[in-house]
Design a protein around this motif. Structure first.
Motif, PDB file in Angstrom:
ATOM      1  N   LEU A 123      47.259  28.557  33.551  1.00 51.91           N
ATOM      2  CA  LEU A 123      47.325  27.090  33.553  1.00 51.91           C
ATOM      3  C   LEU A 123      48.056  26.558  32.314  1.00 51.91           C
ATOM      4  O   LEU A 123      48.904  25.661  32.446  1.00 51.91           O
ATOM      5  CB  LEU A 123      45.909  26.500  33.665  1.00 51.91           C
ATOM      6  N   GLY A 143      44.430  19.560  33.330  1.00 47.33           N
ATOM      7  CA  GLY A 143      43.555  18.908  34.307  1.00 47.33           C
ATOM      8  C   GLY A 143      44.327  18.417  35.522  1.00 47.33           C
ATOM      9  O   GLY A 143      43.855  18.527  36.663  1.00 47.33           O
ATOM     10  N   THR A 144      45.497  17.887  35.279  1.00 50.84           N
ATOM     11  CA  THR A 144      46.322  17.385  36.388  1.00 50.84           C
ATOM     12  C   THR A 144      46.799  18.554  37.263  1.00 50.84           C
ATOM     13  O   THR A 144      46.842  18.454  38.486  1.00 50.84           O
ATOM     14  CB  THR A 144      47.537  16.610  35.832  1.00 50.84           C
ATOM     15  N   LYS A 154      45.251  21.415  37.657  1.00 49.04           N
ATOM     16  CA  LYS A 154      44.089  21.866  38.427  1.00 49.04           C
ATOM     17  C   LYS A 154      43.876  20.960  39.629  1.00 49.04           C
ATOM     18  O   LYS A 154      43.575  21.418  40.730  1.00 49.04           O
ATOM     19  CB  LYS A 154      42.832  21.832  37.549  1.00 49.04           C
ATOM     20  N   SER A 155      44.015  19.666  39.398  1.00 46.71           N
ATOM     21  CA  SER A 155      43.821  18.698  40.472  1.00 46.71           C
ATOM     22  C   SER A 155      44.833  18.930  41.602  1.00 46.71           C
ATOM     23  O   SER A 155      44.489  18.923  42.781  1.00 46.71           O
ATOM     24  CB  SER A 155      43.954  17.294  39.887  1.00 46.71           C
ATOM     25  N   HIS A 156      46.091  19.175  41.209  1.00 44.12           N
ATOM     26  CA  HIS A 156      47.124  19.462  42.220  1.00 44.12           C
ATOM     27  C   HIS A 156      46.787  20.732  42.990  1.00 44.12           C
ATOM     28  O   HIS A 156      46.912  20.782  44.221  1.00 44.12           O
ATOM     29  CB  HIS A 156      48.479  19.651  41.541  1.00 44.12           C
ATOM     30  N   LEU A 157      46.394  21.761  42.260  1.00 42.74           N
ATOM     31  CA  LEU A 157      46.099  23.044  42.913  1.00 42.74           C
ATOM     32  C   LEU A 157      44.921  22.894  43.870  1.00 42.74           C
ATOM     33  O   LEU A 157      44.964  23.350  45.012  1.00 42.74           O
ATOM     34  CB  LEU A 157      45.776  24.111  41.860  1.00 42.74           C
ATOM     35  N   PHE A 158      43.899  22.230  43.388  1.00 47.38           N
ATOM     36  CA  PHE A 158      42.694  22.053  44.189  1.00 47.38           C
ATOM     37  C   PHE A 158      43.017  21.305  45.486  1.00 47.38           C
ATOM     38  O   PHE A 158      42.679  21.722  46.585  1.00 47.38           O
ATOM     39  CB  PHE A 158      41.648  21.290  43.370  1.00 47.38           C
TER      40      PHE A 158
END
Lengths: 185, 129
Positions: free
Chosen positions: A148, A160-161, A163-167
Protein backbone atom coordinates in the motif's frame (compact mmCIF):
# COMPACT_ATOMS: atom_id res chain seq x y z
CA UNK A 1 19.40 0.43 -5.23
CA UNK A 2 23.09 0.16 -6.18
CA UNK A 3 22.07 -1.57 -9.40
CA UNK A 4 19.70 1.30 -10.06
CA UNK A 5 22.54 3.80 -9.62
CA UNK A 6 24.80 1.96 -12.02
CA UNK A 7 22.03 1.63 -14.59
CA UNK A 8 21.10 5.31 -14.35
CA UNK A 9 24.75 6.34 -14.67
CA UNK A 10 25.15 4.14 -17.75
CA UNK A 11 22.03 5.59 -19.35
CA UNK A 12 23.10 9.16 -18.65
CA UNK A 13 26.46 8.40 -20.25
CA UNK A 14 24.57 7.10 -23.25
CA UNK A 15 26.04 3.59 -23.00
CA UNK A 16 24.74 1.24 -25.64
CA UNK A 17 22.23 -1.26 -24.23
CA UNK A 18 21.71 0.58 -20.93
CA UNK A 19 18.42 2.19 -21.85
CA UNK A 20 17.30 -1.10 -23.38
CA UNK A 21 18.04 -2.90 -20.09
CA UNK A 22 16.11 -0.28 -18.17
CA UNK A 23 13.10 -0.60 -20.47
CA UNK A 24 13.18 -4.41 -20.40
CA UNK A 25 13.24 -4.39 -16.61
CA UNK A 26 10.14 -2.25 -16.26
CA UNK A 27 8.20 -2.46 -19.51
CA UNK A 28 5.77 -5.15 -18.39
CA UNK A 29 4.80 -3.38 -15.18
CA UNK A 30 4.31 -0.09 -17.01
CA UNK A 31 2.35 -1.76 -19.76
CA UNK A 32 0.02 -3.49 -17.31
CA UNK A 33 -0.61 -0.24 -15.43
CA UNK A 34 -1.37 1.57 -18.67
CA UNK A 35 -3.46 -1.25 -20.06
CA UNK A 36 -5.56 -1.39 -16.91
CA UNK A 37 -6.00 2.37 -17.00
CA UNK A 38 -6.92 2.61 -20.66
CA UNK A 39 -8.39 -0.81 -21.38
CA UNK A 40 -6.89 -0.57 -24.86
CA UNK A 41 -3.77 -2.45 -25.99
CA UNK A 42 -2.73 0.00 -28.71
CA UNK A 43 -3.17 3.02 -26.46
CA UNK A 44 -1.28 1.27 -23.68
CA UNK A 45 1.62 0.54 -26.04
CA UNK A 46 1.84 4.14 -27.29
CA UNK A 47 1.60 5.50 -23.76
CA UNK A 48 4.24 3.06 -22.61
CA UNK A 49 6.61 4.49 -25.22
CA UNK A 50 5.78 8.00 -24.10
CA UNK A 51 6.34 7.06 -20.46
CA UNK A 52 9.81 5.64 -21.13
CA UNK A 53 10.89 8.56 -23.28
CA UNK A 54 9.67 10.90 -20.59
CA UNK A 55 11.53 8.86 -17.98
CA UNK A 56 14.70 9.15 -20.06
CA UNK A 57 14.39 12.92 -20.23
CA UNK A 58 13.71 13.16 -16.51
CA UNK A 59 16.44 10.73 -15.49
CA UNK A 60 19.01 13.46 -14.71
CA UNK A 61 16.65 14.66 -11.98
CA UNK A 62 16.10 11.19 -10.45
CA UNK A 63 17.25 11.42 -6.82
CA UNK A 64 17.07 7.76 -5.76
CA UNK A 65 14.53 8.52 -3.05
CA UNK A 66 12.46 5.64 -4.43
CA UNK A 67 13.31 2.56 -6.43
CA UNK A 68 13.63 2.95 -10.17
CA UNK A 69 10.59 0.68 -10.52
CA UNK A 70 8.41 2.88 -8.31
CA UNK A 71 9.63 6.03 -10.07
CA UNK A 72 9.03 4.58 -13.54
CA UNK A 73 5.59 3.27 -12.58
CA UNK A 74 4.73 6.72 -11.25
CA UNK A 75 5.58 8.22 -14.63
CA UNK A 76 3.47 5.59 -16.40
CA UNK A 77 0.61 6.31 -14.00
CA UNK A 78 0.75 10.04 -14.63
CA UNK A 79 1.01 9.55 -18.42
CA UNK A 80 -2.03 7.26 -18.27
CA UNK A 81 -4.09 9.65 -16.16
CA UNK A 82 -3.29 12.55 -18.45
CA UNK A 83 -4.43 10.46 -21.41
CA UNK A 84 -7.75 9.64 -19.71
CA UNK A 85 -8.26 13.27 -18.73
CA UNK A 86 -7.61 14.38 -22.30
CA UNK A 87 -10.24 11.95 -23.52
CA UNK A 88 -12.58 12.98 -20.73
CA UNK A 89 -12.88 9.45 -19.47
CA UNK A 90 -14.03 9.46 -15.83
CA UNK A 91 -11.12 8.34 -13.70
CA UNK A 92 -13.11 7.29 -10.76
CA UNK A 93 -16.66 6.11 -10.25
CA UNK A 94 -17.31 4.83 -6.79
CA UNK A 95 -19.68 1.94 -6.58
CA UNK A 96 -22.48 2.51 -4.13
CA UNK A 97 -21.85 -0.21 -1.62
CA UNK A 98 -23.70 1.25 1.39
CA UNK A 99 -23.54 -1.39 4.03
CA UNK A 100 -22.65 -4.00 1.51
CA UNK A 101 -19.69 -5.14 3.57
CA UNK A 102 -22.03 -6.97 5.87
CA UNK A 103 -24.20 -8.22 3.02
CA UNK A 104 -21.11 -9.59 1.33
CA UNK A 105 -20.12 -11.54 4.35
CA UNK A 106 -23.58 -13.07 4.67
CA UNK A 107 -24.12 -13.70 1.01
CA UNK A 108 -24.37 -17.17 -0.37
CA UNK A 109 -21.09 -18.53 -1.55
CA UNK A 110 -21.82 -18.96 -5.24
CA UNK A 111 -18.34 -19.94 -6.34
CA UNK A 112 -19.04 -23.65 -6.04
CA UNK A 113 -22.14 -23.30 -8.27
CA UNK A 114 -20.32 -21.90 -11.29
CA UNK A 115 -18.31 -23.60 -13.95
CA UNK A 116 -14.66 -22.75 -13.44
CA UNK A 117 -13.83 -21.11 -16.76
CA UNK A 118 -17.14 -19.33 -17.03
CA UNK A 119 -16.64 -17.87 -13.61
CA UNK A 120 -13.21 -16.60 -14.50
CA UNK A 121 -14.50 -15.08 -17.73
CA UNK A 122 -17.26 -13.44 -15.76
CA UNK A 123 -14.76 -11.91 -13.34
CA UNK A 124 -12.69 -10.61 -16.26
CA UNK A 125 -15.80 -9.08 -17.83
CA UNK A 126 -16.77 -7.51 -14.50
CA UNK A 127 -13.25 -6.18 -14.12
CA UNK A 128 -13.55 -4.32 -17.40
CA UNK A 129 -16.61 -2.47 -16.08
CA UNK A 130 -14.76 -0.99 -13.11
CA UNK A 131 -13.49 2.57 -13.16
CA UNK A 132 -9.95 2.77 -14.62
CA UNK A 133 -8.40 3.82 -11.35
CA UNK A 134 -9.99 1.00 -9.36
CA UNK A 135 -8.99 -1.55 -11.98
CA UNK A 136 -5.41 -0.32 -12.01
CA UNK A 137 -5.08 -0.21 -8.24
CA UNK A 138 -6.40 -3.78 -8.03
CA UNK A 139 -3.76 -4.84 -10.55
CA UNK A 140 -0.97 -3.10 -8.66
CA UNK A 141 -2.02 -4.67 -5.37
CA UNK A 142 -2.88 -8.18 -6.50
CA UNK A 143 -0.69 -8.78 -9.52
CA UNK A 144 2.33 -6.54 -9.07
CA UNK A 145 2.36 -7.35 -5.33
CA UNK A 146 2.98 -3.71 -4.53
CA UNK A 147 2.50 -2.70 -0.92
CA UNK A 148 0.00 0.00 0.00
CA UNK A 149 2.79 2.54 0.75
CA UNK A 150 4.38 1.74 -2.64
CA UNK A 151 1.07 2.29 -4.41
CA UNK A 152 0.71 5.51 -2.48
CA UNK A 153 4.14 6.65 -3.69
CA UNK A 154 3.21 5.82 -7.28
CA UNK A 155 -0.24 7.38 -7.31
CA UNK A 156 0.13 10.16 -4.75
CA UNK A 157 -3.05 8.96 -3.01
CA UNK A 158 -3.24 8.43 0.74
CA UNK A 159 -3.19 4.80 1.85
CA UNK A 160 -6.73 5.10 3.22
CA UNK A 161 -8.05 6.20 -0.15
CA UNK A 162 -6.27 3.32 -1.87
CA UNK A 163 -7.77 0.85 0.60
CA UNK A 164 -11.18 2.35 -0.05
CA UNK A 165 -10.73 1.92 -3.82
CA UNK A 166 -9.54 -1.66 -3.41
CA UNK A 167 -12.34 -2.55 -1.05
CA UNK A 168 -15.04 -1.07 -3.24
CA UNK A 169 -13.57 -2.51 -6.41
CA UNK A 170 -13.48 -6.03 -5.01
CA UNK A 171 -16.92 -5.67 -3.54
CA UNK A 172 -18.29 -4.41 -6.87
CA UNK A 173 -16.80 -7.44 -8.62
CA UNK A 174 -18.36 -9.75 -6.08
CA UNK A 175 -21.73 -8.11 -6.34
CA UNK A 176 -21.67 -8.41 -10.12
CA UNK A 177 -20.97 -12.12 -9.82
CA UNK A 178 -23.80 -12.59 -7.37
CA UNK A 179 -26.21 -10.53 -9.48
CA UNK A 180 -25.60 -12.58 -12.61
CA UNK A 181 -26.34 -16.17 -11.81
CA UNK A 182 -26.83 -17.05 -15.51
CA UNK A 183 -23.45 -18.67 -15.51
CA UNK A 184 -24.72 -21.25 -13.12
CA UNK A 185 -24.80 -24.62 -14.92
CA UNK B 1 -6.07 11.53 -9.82
CA UNK B 2 -5.04 13.71 -6.97
CA UNK B 3 -4.48 12.90 -3.34
CA UNK B 4 -7.76 14.60 -2.49
CA UNK B 5 -9.72 11.87 -4.22
CA UNK B 6 -12.64 10.82 -2.05
CA UNK B 7 -11.24 10.27 1.43
CA UNK B 8 -11.14 6.92 3.04
CA UNK B 9 -14.52 6.10 4.57
CA UNK B 10 -13.84 2.51 5.30
CA UNK B 11 -13.66 0.88 8.68
CA UNK B 12 -10.50 -1.04 9.51
CA UNK B 13 -12.67 -4.02 10.39
CA UNK B 14 -14.37 -4.15 6.98
CA UNK B 15 -10.98 -3.95 5.27
CA UNK B 16 -9.50 -6.74 7.38
CA UNK B 17 -12.51 -9.00 6.83
CA UNK B 18 -12.33 -8.53 3.09
CA UNK B 19 -8.59 -9.13 3.06
CA UNK B 20 -9.10 -12.36 4.94
CA UNK B 21 -11.90 -13.39 2.58
CA UNK B 22 -9.65 -12.75 -0.43
CA UNK B 23 -7.05 -15.16 0.82
CA UNK B 24 -8.86 -17.94 2.58
CA UNK B 25 -12.53 -17.31 3.21
CA UNK B 26 -15.24 -16.66 0.69
CA UNK B 27 -15.04 -18.68 -2.54
CA UNK B 28 -16.11 -15.79 -4.75
CA UNK B 29 -13.50 -13.49 -3.29
CA UNK B 30 -10.86 -16.17 -3.76
CA UNK B 31 -11.90 -16.52 -7.38
CA UNK B 32 -11.62 -12.75 -7.81
CA UNK B 33 -8.14 -12.85 -6.25
CA UNK B 34 -7.13 -15.62 -8.68
CA UNK B 35 -8.30 -13.66 -11.70
CA UNK B 36 -6.69 -10.44 -10.48
CA UNK B 37 -3.41 -12.30 -10.25
CA UNK B 38 -3.59 -13.26 -13.94
CA UNK B 39 -1.29 -11.14 -16.09
CA UNK B 40 -2.93 -9.47 -19.07
CA UNK B 41 -1.26 -10.77 -22.23
CA UNK B 42 1.59 -8.45 -23.09
CA UNK B 43 1.32 -6.48 -26.29
CA UNK B 44 4.84 -5.15 -26.46
CA UNK B 45 6.94 -6.65 -29.22
CA UNK B 46 10.35 -8.22 -28.69
CA UNK B 47 12.10 -5.14 -30.06
CA UNK B 48 10.15 -2.64 -27.97
CA UNK B 49 13.02 -1.94 -25.57
CA UNK B 50 15.55 -1.58 -28.40
CA UNK B 51 13.29 0.84 -30.24
CA UNK B 52 12.87 2.95 -27.11
CA UNK B 53 16.65 3.05 -26.65
CA UNK B 54 17.13 4.15 -30.23
CA UNK B 55 14.55 6.89 -29.88
CA UNK B 56 15.74 7.96 -26.43
CA UNK B 57 19.37 8.28 -27.45
CA UNK B 58 18.28 9.93 -30.67
CA UNK B 59 16.33 12.48 -28.67
CA UNK B 60 19.34 12.93 -26.45
CA UNK B 61 21.55 13.69 -29.43
CA UNK B 62 18.95 16.10 -30.69
CA UNK B 63 18.91 17.80 -27.31
CA UNK B 64 22.67 18.31 -27.52
CA UNK B 65 22.50 19.62 -31.07
CA UNK B 66 19.70 21.97 -30.10
CA UNK B 67 21.77 23.20 -27.22
CA UNK B 68 24.78 23.76 -29.46
CA UNK B 69 22.61 25.66 -31.91
CA UNK B 70 21.24 27.93 -29.20
CA UNK B 71 24.74 28.45 -27.84
CA UNK B 72 26.03 29.53 -31.25
CA UNK B 73 23.09 31.87 -31.77
CA UNK B 74 23.63 33.46 -28.38
CA UNK B 75 27.35 33.69 -29.04
CA UNK B 76 26.69 35.58 -32.27
CA UNK B 77 24.39 37.99 -30.47
CA UNK B 78 26.94 38.30 -27.69
CA UNK B 79 29.75 39.16 -30.11
CA UNK B 80 27.66 41.84 -31.76
CA UNK B 81 26.69 43.33 -28.40
CA UNK B 82 30.17 43.15 -26.98
CA UNK B 83 31.74 44.69 -30.05
CA UNK B 84 29.18 47.48 -29.93
CA UNK B 85 29.78 48.08 -26.24
CA UNK B 86 33.53 47.78 -26.69
CA UNK B 87 33.44 50.39 -29.40
CA UNK B 88 31.45 52.70 -27.20
CA UNK B 89 33.90 52.17 -24.37
CA UNK B 90 36.87 52.86 -26.61
CA UNK B 91 35.76 55.50 -29.07
CA UNK B 92 39.20 55.59 -30.62
CA UNK B 93 38.90 51.97 -31.72
CA UNK B 94 36.01 52.98 -33.99
CA UNK B 95 38.35 54.87 -36.19
CA UNK B 96 41.09 52.25 -35.83
CA UNK B 97 43.27 54.78 -34.13
CA UNK B 98 43.90 52.74 -31.00
CA UNK B 99 43.14 49.20 -29.87
CA UNK B 100 40.59 48.29 -27.26
CA UNK B 101 41.89 48.41 -23.70
CA UNK B 102 42.63 45.21 -21.73
CA UNK B 103 39.54 45.87 -19.63
CA UNK B 104 37.47 46.13 -22.77
CA UNK B 105 38.71 42.78 -24.07
CA UNK B 106 38.11 41.15 -20.69
CA UNK B 107 34.61 42.55 -20.70
CA UNK B 108 34.06 41.25 -24.23
CA UNK B 109 35.25 37.72 -23.45
CA UNK B 110 33.41 37.35 -20.14
CA UNK B 111 30.23 38.86 -21.56
CA UNK B 112 30.35 36.56 -24.59
CA UNK B 113 30.84 33.48 -22.43
CA UNK B 114 28.05 34.55 -20.11
CA UNK B 115 25.52 35.07 -22.85
CA UNK B 116 26.52 31.78 -24.50
CA UNK B 117 26.07 29.95 -21.21
CA UNK B 118 22.63 31.49 -21.00
CA UNK B 119 21.86 29.98 -24.42
CA UNK B 120 23.03 26.53 -23.23
CA UNK B 121 20.96 26.80 -20.09
CA UNK B 122 17.93 27.92 -22.07
CA UNK B 123 17.92 24.65 -24.02
CA UNK B 124 18.34 22.37 -21.03
CA UNK B 125 15.62 19.72 -21.15
CA UNK B 126 13.07 20.19 -18.44
CA UNK B 127 12.12 17.26 -16.22
CA UNK B 128 8.60 16.06 -16.94
CA UNK B 129 7.90 13.86 -13.99
Amino acid sequence: MEDDRILVKDILEGRRGAMERFVRAHQETCWRVLYRLTGDREDARDLCQEAFLRAHRALPSFRFDASLKTWTTRIAWSVGLRHLEKRRIPLDAFTDVDDAADQADDAEDIASALVREERRAQVRAALSTLAPVQRTLLGMYHFEDMTLPDISRVTGMPVGTIKSHLFRGRLALRQQLIRHPECTP
Amino acid sequence: MTPDTRPADLSADAWERQEAAMSCGDGTYRLIADVLAEPPASYLGADFAREIERRAYGLRARDVSERAEATLACLAVAILCVVAVGLLMSPGALAGLRPMTDGGWMFAVVGGLGISAFGWRLQRPMPHA
